[in-house]
Design a protein around this motif. Structure first.
Motif, PDB file in Angstrom:
ATOM      1  N   ALA A  95       0.830  -1.215   0.000  1.00  0.00           N
ATOM      2  CA  ALA A  95       0.000   0.000   0.000  1.00  0.00           C
ATOM      3  C   ALA A  95       0.863   1.262   0.000  1.00  0.00           C
ATOM      4  O   ALA A  95       0.530   2.265  -0.608  1.00  0.00           O
ATOM      5  CB  ALA A  95      -0.930   0.001   1.215  1.00  0.00           C
ATOM      6  N   LYS A  96       1.998   1.211   0.692  1.00  0.00           N
ATOM      7  CA  LYS A  96       2.907   2.361   0.789  1.00  0.00           C
ATOM      8  C   LYS A  96       3.878   2.463  -0.370  1.00  0.00           C
ATOM      9  O   LYS A  96       4.511   3.494  -0.574  1.00  0.00           O
ATOM     10  CB  LYS A  96       3.776   2.197   2.044  1.00  0.00           C
ATOM     11  CG  LYS A  96       3.369   2.996   3.241  1.00  0.00           C
ATOM     12  CD  LYS A  96       4.415   2.817   4.336  1.00  0.00           C
ATOM     13  CE  LYS A  96       5.565   3.797   4.231  1.00  0.00           C
ATOM     14  NZ  LYS A  96       5.400   5.021   4.964  1.00  0.00           N
ATOM     15  N   GLY A  97       4.083   1.331  -1.077  1.00  0.00           N
ATOM     16  CA  GLY A  97       5.140   1.287  -2.080  1.00  0.00           C
ATOM     17  C   GLY A  97       6.499   1.350  -1.394  1.00  0.00           C
ATOM     18  O   GLY A  97       7.427   2.015  -1.864  1.00  0.00           O
ATOM     19  N   PRO A 105       3.815   1.744   9.821  1.00  0.00           N
ATOM     20  CA  PRO A 105       4.709   2.815   9.387  1.00  0.00           C
ATOM     21  C   PRO A 105       3.883   4.087   9.238  1.00  0.00           C
ATOM     22  O   PRO A 105       2.652   4.041   9.362  1.00  0.00           O
ATOM     23  CB  PRO A 105       5.177   2.329   8.010  1.00  0.00           C
ATOM     24  CG  PRO A 105       4.010   1.552   7.486  1.00  0.00           C
ATOM     25  CD  PRO A 105       3.311   0.947   8.698  1.00  0.00           C
ATOM     26  N   SER A 106       4.523   5.217   8.988  1.00  0.00           N
ATOM     27  CA  SER A 106       3.781   6.436   8.708  1.00  0.00           C
ATOM     28  C   SER A 106       2.906   6.213   7.470  1.00  0.00           C
ATOM     29  O   SER A 106       3.300   5.507   6.545  1.00  0.00           O
ATOM     30  CB  SER A 106       4.752   7.599   8.497  1.00  0.00           C
ATOM     31  OG  SER A 106       5.754   7.239   7.558  1.00  0.00           O
ATOM     32  N   ALA A 107       1.695   6.820   7.474  1.00  0.00           N
ATOM     33  CA  ALA A 107       0.680   6.510   6.460  1.00  0.00           C
ATOM     34  C   ALA A 107       0.810   7.372   5.208  1.00  0.00           C
ATOM     35  O   ALA A 107      -0.158   7.959   4.734  1.00  0.00           O
ATOM     36  CB  ALA A 107      -0.705   6.658   7.079  1.00  0.00           C
ATOM     37  N   ASN A 108       2.027   7.437   4.660  1.00  0.00           N
ATOM     38  CA  ASN A 108       2.272   8.176   3.427  1.00  0.00           C
ATOM     39  C   ASN A 108       2.762   7.200   2.363  1.00  0.00           C
ATOM     40  O   ASN A 108       3.249   6.127   2.689  1.00  0.00           O
ATOM     41  CB  ASN A 108       3.359   9.243   3.661  1.00  0.00           C
ATOM     42  CG  ASN A 108       4.595   8.651   4.322  1.00  0.00           C
ATOM     43  OD1 ASN A 108       4.600   8.430   5.537  1.00  0.00           O
ATOM     44  ND2 ASN A 108       5.619   8.369   3.532  1.00  0.00           N
ATOM     45  N   ILE A 109       2.643   7.615   1.108  1.00  0.00           N
ATOM     46  CA  ILE A 109       3.325   6.880   0.045  1.00  0.00           C
ATOM     47  C   ILE A 109       4.823   7.044   0.318  1.00  0.00           C
ATOM     48  O   ILE A 109       5.285   8.131   0.678  1.00  0.00           O
ATOM     49  CB  ILE A 109       2.950   7.473  -1.341  1.00  0.00           C
ATOM     50  CG1 ILE A 109       1.476   7.208  -1.658  1.00  0.00           C
ATOM     51  CG2 ILE A 109       3.867   6.947  -2.437  1.00  0.00           C
ATOM     52  CD1 ILE A 109       1.123   5.772  -1.989  1.00  0.00           C
ATOM     53  N   PRO A 136       6.405  13.315   2.506  1.00  0.00           N
ATOM     54  CA  PRO A 136       6.377  13.704   3.922  1.00  0.00           C
ATOM     55  C   PRO A 136       5.312  12.908   4.678  1.00  0.00           C
ATOM     56  O   PRO A 136       4.256  12.596   4.125  1.00  0.00           O
ATOM     57  CB  PRO A 136       6.010  15.188   3.865  1.00  0.00           C
ATOM     58  CG  PRO A 136       6.375  15.642   2.490  1.00  0.00           C
ATOM     59  CD  PRO A 136       6.163  14.455   1.608  1.00  0.00           C
ATOM     60  N   SER A 137       5.556  12.586   5.937  1.00  0.00           N
ATOM     61  CA  SER A 137       4.577  11.857   6.740  1.00  0.00           C
ATOM     62  C   SER A 137       3.313  12.697   6.898  1.00  0.00           C
ATOM     63  O   SER A 137       3.381  13.923   6.962  1.00  0.00           O
ATOM     64  CB  SER A 137       5.156  11.554   8.119  1.00  0.00           C
ATOM     65  OG  SER A 137       6.264  10.699   8.005  1.00  0.00           O
ATOM     66  N   PRO A 138       2.150  12.040   6.983  1.00  0.00           N
ATOM     67  CA  PRO A 138       0.881  12.771   7.084  1.00  0.00           C
ATOM     68  C   PRO A 138       0.580  13.206   8.512  1.00  0.00           C
ATOM     69  O   PRO A 138       0.661  12.404   9.444  1.00  0.00           O
ATOM     70  CB  PRO A 138      -0.147  11.734   6.615  1.00  0.00           C
ATOM     71  CG  PRO A 138       0.466  10.414   6.919  1.00  0.00           C
ATOM     72  CD  PRO A 138       1.960  10.580   6.881  1.00  0.00           C
ATOM     73  N   LYS A 187      15.602   8.214   0.464  1.00  0.00           N
ATOM     74  CA  LYS A 187      15.217   9.593   0.182  1.00  0.00           C
ATOM     75  C   LYS A 187      13.856   9.813   0.838  1.00  0.00           C
ATOM     76  O   LYS A 187      12.980   8.967   0.780  1.00  0.00           O
ATOM     77  CB  LYS A 187      15.107   9.796  -1.329  1.00  0.00           C
ATOM     78  CG  LYS A 187      14.912  11.230  -1.750  1.00  0.00           C
ATOM     79  CD  LYS A 187      15.050  11.323  -3.274  1.00  0.00           C
ATOM     80  CE  LYS A 187      14.331  12.542  -3.844  1.00  0.00           C
ATOM     81  NZ  LYS A 187      15.069  13.773  -3.738  1.00  0.00           N
ATOM     82  N   HIS A 188      13.702  10.942   1.481  1.00  0.00           N
ATOM     83  CA  HIS A 188      12.577  11.113   2.374  1.00  0.00           C
ATOM     84  C   HIS A 188      12.024  12.514   2.346  1.00  0.00           C
ATOM     85  O   HIS A 188      12.759  13.452   2.119  1.00  0.00           O
ATOM     86  CB  HIS A 188      13.085  10.898   3.807  1.00  0.00           C
ATOM     87  CG  HIS A 188      12.555   9.664   4.436  1.00  0.00           C
ATOM     88  ND1 HIS A 188      13.349   8.612   4.743  1.00  0.00           N
ATOM     89  CD2 HIS A 188      11.296   9.311   4.817  1.00  0.00           C
ATOM     90  CE1 HIS A 188      12.623   7.667   5.307  1.00  0.00           C
ATOM     91  NE2 HIS A 188      11.381   8.062   5.365  1.00  0.00           N
ATOM     92  N   TYR A 189      10.768  12.640   2.686  1.00  0.00           N
ATOM     93  CA  TYR A 189      10.176  13.949   2.973  1.00  0.00           C
ATOM     94  C   TYR A 189      10.332  14.918   1.810  1.00  0.00           C
ATOM     95  O   TYR A 189      10.324  16.125   1.986  1.00  0.00           O
ATOM     96  CB  TYR A 189      10.814  14.584   4.221  1.00  0.00           C
ATOM     97  CG  TYR A 189      10.985  13.634   5.372  1.00  0.00           C
ATOM     98  CD1 TYR A 189       9.868  13.032   5.941  1.00  0.00           C
ATOM     99  CD2 TYR A 189      12.228  13.315   5.876  1.00  0.00           C
ATOM    100  CE1 TYR A 189      10.002  12.144   6.988  1.00  0.00           C
ATOM    101  CE2 TYR A 189      12.374  12.433   6.928  1.00  0.00           C
ATOM    102  CZ  TYR A 189      11.261  11.852   7.480  1.00  0.00           C
ATOM    103  OH  TYR A 189      11.399  10.978   8.519  1.00  0.00           O
TER     104      TYR A 189
HETATM  105 MG    MG Z   1       7.895   6.938   7.511  1.00  0.00          MG
END
Ligand code: MG
Ligand code: TXA
Length: 347
Positions: free
Chosen positions: A57-59, A143-147, A151-153, A236-238
């Motif tokens: 779901a997150k990829g 995990p945080s609910a973002n793709i 950035p985390s939601p 790579k993040h955010y």
């Molecule tokens: Mg996260």
């Protein structure tokens, strides 16, 4: 997949509002829930297939381990081999924004821990989160609910933008109180190492357990060849679509630089402390609270980064926060969003 979106009324009976979400978790489904840090994408932590669905779901790359959420800190001994340092930390900071890594027990599938023999546990402060976990009767991997990479939601709107149609249910519990993910520490024997900074600062930790070290890569790009202890910190993040540049040093020169970049360019975004907003006003300038308001910085950064993705901005200049207190966590997310690109303006 049809996603049910449910608004939670925190003043009404939570058990009634959450019992069907808990049943979904128990049956292997995915439910997004609010925590005091950021929203989490939850599934049963005892179910290897649910973990697979979370990654899909997150990829998310499946070597990046998930945090296990408990409704009470004492549950940790069911999932991992605890130690005295854990209990000191739990006593001081749980429920709250702290995650502790310890050797895992067999009941936790390797697919949840990305193949590692350790597991990360956390007891969130948010009562909606804890009620959901308690009613589920299982620990929740989330995990945080973002793709992956975004950035985390910190609000249900952010979650809906990323995951509508990819999960069974989204619980809308309003804005997250803190707005940055939990502090992640490794606790073995007497040593505590911070792998990811968050709302519980190194100073708060050392008041409880003495010496605390910081893993490399929190404030600087780690030397090639040394992998961070938290696998997630290497990705790579955010990152918004636009290139982000972090501006450090002399404020007057920073303001002058931003003004010259804004002049004649309508594709430049700016992240600034509120007291400088009049000086760097532009079409896409956003404030993250006054310079001394660390809580506001943590609370607004991810929303600000997401905002730029709704605009035509191609470059973003961000006034850097100081790397101390809770701002160490905000600085860490800023520098990652910037891919470690810093322009320094001296003393
Ligand atoms: Mg996260
Ligand atoms: O505040 C939070 O921690 C949020 C909310 C939903 O609880 N969750 C969160 O999860 O941020 P996630 O998956 O986005 O980040 C977990 C971080 C990753 O960097 C991961 O690599 C690290 O924790 N981690 C998890 N288990 C680990 C382990 N066994 N060893 C080392 N690092 C681990």
């Amino acid at each position: 997949m049809k996603t049910t979106i449910r608004k939670i009324d925190r003043t009404a009976d939570l058990d009634l509002q959450l019992c069907d979400a808990a049943e979904m978790i128990r049956n292997g489904g995915l439910v997004v829930f609010p925590t005091e840090t950021v929203y989490g994408l939850g599934g049963s932590a005892l179910d290897a297939e649910a973990a697979g669905r979370i990654y899909a779901a997150k990829g998310r790359p499946s070597d990046n381990p998930l945090i296990i959420h408990m409704s009470d800190p004492s549950e940790a001994e069911k999932y991992c081999y605890t130690n005295p340092t854990y209990y000191r930390l739990a006593e001081a900071f749980m429920p709250g924004p702290l995650t502790v890594i310890m050797p895992k027990r067999d009941c936790i599938p390797l697919s949840v821990t990305g193949g590692l023999d350790t597991v990360a546990v956390r007891c969130p402060e948010d009562i909606v989160a804890r009620t959901l976990i308690r009613l589920s009767g299982v620990p929740i991997a989330a995990p945080s609910a973002n793709i992956s990479g975004r950035p985390s939601p910190t609000s249900a709107e952010h979650v809906i933008d990323d995951l509508n149609g990819r999960v069974d249910m989204i619980l809308d519990g309003g804005d997250c109180r803190i707005g940055l993910e939990s502090t992640v520490v490794k606790a073995d024997g007497d040593s505590v190492t911070v792998l990811r900074p968050g709302g519980i600062t190194p100073q708060m930790l050392s008041e409880v357990c003495g010496e605390v070290s910081l893993d490399g890569g929190i404030t600087k790009k780690s030397e090639t060849g040394t992998a961070p202890l938290a696998p997630g910190m290497k990705y790579k993040h955010y990152a918004p679509r636009a290139e982000v540049y972090l501006l450090t040093g002399n404020k007057a020169r920073i303001v002058e630089y931003i003004r010259s970049e804004l002049a004649g360019n309508d594709d430049v975004g700016v992240i600034a402390f509120d007291e400088y907003l009049p000086d760097v006003a532009g079409r896409f300038t956003v404030g993250i609270g006054s310079e001394a308001d660390y809580t506001a910085h943590a609370h607004s950064l991810f929303s600000a980064l997401r905002y730029f993705d709704t605009t035509s901005v191609v470059r973003i200049y961000a006034m850097a926060v100081e790397a101390r207190g809770i701002d160490l966590a905000t600085y860490n997310r800023m520098i990652k969003a910037a891919g470690y690109k810093i322009i320094d303006f001296g003393e």
